[in-house]
Design a protein around this motif. Sequence first.
Motif, short mmCIF file in Angstrom:
data_model
loop_
_atom_site.label_atom_id
_atom_site.label_comp_id
_atom_site.label_asym_id
_atom_site.label_seq_id
_atom_site.Cartn_x
_atom_site.Cartn_y
_atom_site.Cartn_z
N PRO A 139 -6.52 16.50 -10.59
CA PRO A 139 -7.82 15.93 -10.20
C PRO A 139 -8.17 14.64 -10.94
N GLU A 140 -7.81 14.57 -12.22
CA GLU A 140 -8.09 13.36 -13.00
C GLU A 140 -7.30 12.17 -12.45
N ILE A 141 -6.05 12.40 -12.12
CA ILE A 141 -5.20 11.33 -11.59
C ILE A 141 -5.72 10.87 -10.24
N LEU A 142 -6.08 11.82 -9.39
CA LEU A 142 -6.62 11.47 -8.07
C LEU A 142 -7.92 10.69 -8.20
N GLU A 143 -8.77 11.12 -9.12
CA GLU A 143 -10.05 10.42 -9.32
C GLU A 143 -9.83 9.00 -9.83
N ALA A 144 -8.84 8.83 -10.70
CA ALA A 144 -8.55 7.50 -11.24
C ALA A 144 -7.98 6.56 -10.18
N HIS A 145 -7.46 7.13 -9.08
CA HIS A 145 -6.87 6.32 -8.00
C HIS A 145 -7.57 6.61 -6.67
N SER A 146 -8.87 6.85 -6.72
CA SER A 146 -9.62 7.26 -5.54
C SER A 146 -9.56 6.23 -4.41
N GLU A 147 -9.30 4.98 -4.73
CA GLU A 147 -9.22 3.95 -3.69
C GLU A 147 -8.01 4.14 -2.78
N LEU A 148 -7.05 4.96 -3.22
CA LEU A 148 -5.86 5.21 -2.42
C LEU A 148 -5.95 6.49 -1.58
N ILE A 149 -7.00 7.27 -1.80
CA ILE A 149 -7.10 8.56 -1.12
C ILE A 149 -7.69 8.35 0.27
N ASP A 150 -6.81 8.45 1.27
CA ASP A 150 -7.22 8.32 2.66
C ASP A 150 -6.23 9.06 3.54
N ALA A 151 -6.43 9.00 4.84
CA ALA A 151 -5.56 9.72 5.78
C ALA A 151 -4.11 9.29 5.66
N ASN A 152 -3.87 8.01 5.41
CA ASN A 152 -2.49 7.53 5.26
C ASN A 152 -1.83 8.09 4.01
N ARG A 170 0.84 -1.20 0.00
CA ARG A 170 0.00 0.00 0.00
C ARG A 170 0.88 1.26 0.00
N GLN A 171 1.94 1.23 0.79
CA GLN A 171 2.85 2.38 0.84
C GLN A 171 3.50 2.60 -0.53
N ALA A 172 3.86 1.53 -1.19
CA ALA A 172 4.45 1.65 -2.53
C ALA A 172 3.42 2.25 -3.50
N GLN A 173 2.15 1.89 -3.35
CA GLN A 173 1.11 2.47 -4.19
C GLN A 173 0.97 3.97 -3.93
N TYR A 174 1.05 4.37 -2.65
CA TYR A 174 1.00 5.79 -2.32
C TYR A 174 2.14 6.54 -2.99
N PHE A 175 3.35 6.02 -2.88
CA PHE A 175 4.52 6.70 -3.45
C PHE A 175 4.44 6.74 -4.97
N ASP A 176 3.89 5.70 -5.58
CA ASP A 176 3.70 5.68 -7.03
C ASP A 176 2.71 6.77 -7.44
N LEU A 177 1.63 6.92 -6.68
CA LEU A 177 0.64 7.94 -6.99
C LEU A 177 1.23 9.34 -6.80
N ILE A 178 2.01 9.53 -5.75
CA ILE A 178 2.68 10.82 -5.53
C ILE A 178 3.59 11.13 -6.71
N ASP A 179 4.32 10.14 -7.19
CA ASP A 179 5.20 10.33 -8.34
C ASP A 179 4.40 10.73 -9.58
N LYS A 180 3.26 10.09 -9.80
CA LYS A 180 2.41 10.44 -10.94
C LYS A 180 1.92 11.88 -10.83
N LEU A 181 1.57 12.29 -9.62
CA LEU A 181 1.10 13.66 -9.42
C LEU A 181 2.21 14.67 -9.69
N LEU A 182 3.42 14.33 -9.29
CA LEU A 182 4.55 15.23 -9.50
C LEU A 182 4.92 15.35 -10.98
N GLN A 183 4.68 14.31 -11.75
CA GLN A 183 5.09 14.30 -13.15
C GLN A 183 3.99 14.68 -14.13
N CYS A 184 2.76 14.77 -13.66
CA CYS A 184 1.66 15.04 -14.60
C CYS A 184 1.66 16.51 -15.01
#
Length: 93
Positions: free
Chosen positions: A25-38, A5-19
Amino acid sequence: MTEERQAQYFDLIDKLLQCPNGQEPEILEAHSELIDANFVEAMARVATMFAHEGNQDGAQFLFFLARELAKQLGLYPDFKNSEAAKSEVPNKE
């Protein structure tokens, strides 16, 4: 939190930094299952690391995004609408 799960978070952060700017918003919506307090916490940790390494732009971007997500998740108080903001601060005499 699992390492996967942590690796998925870091992958999503990397996608956000490179988009491209504005596609976050599109990237976050596509990965909404990862959006939480952690995830918000992971973003803050990466932003802190960036700040210590001198990457102020990346740090500011991630802190801003983490704060906005925290607000949406109800994790970040809205001081403008809180009871504490409505009451007057007592005078020190």
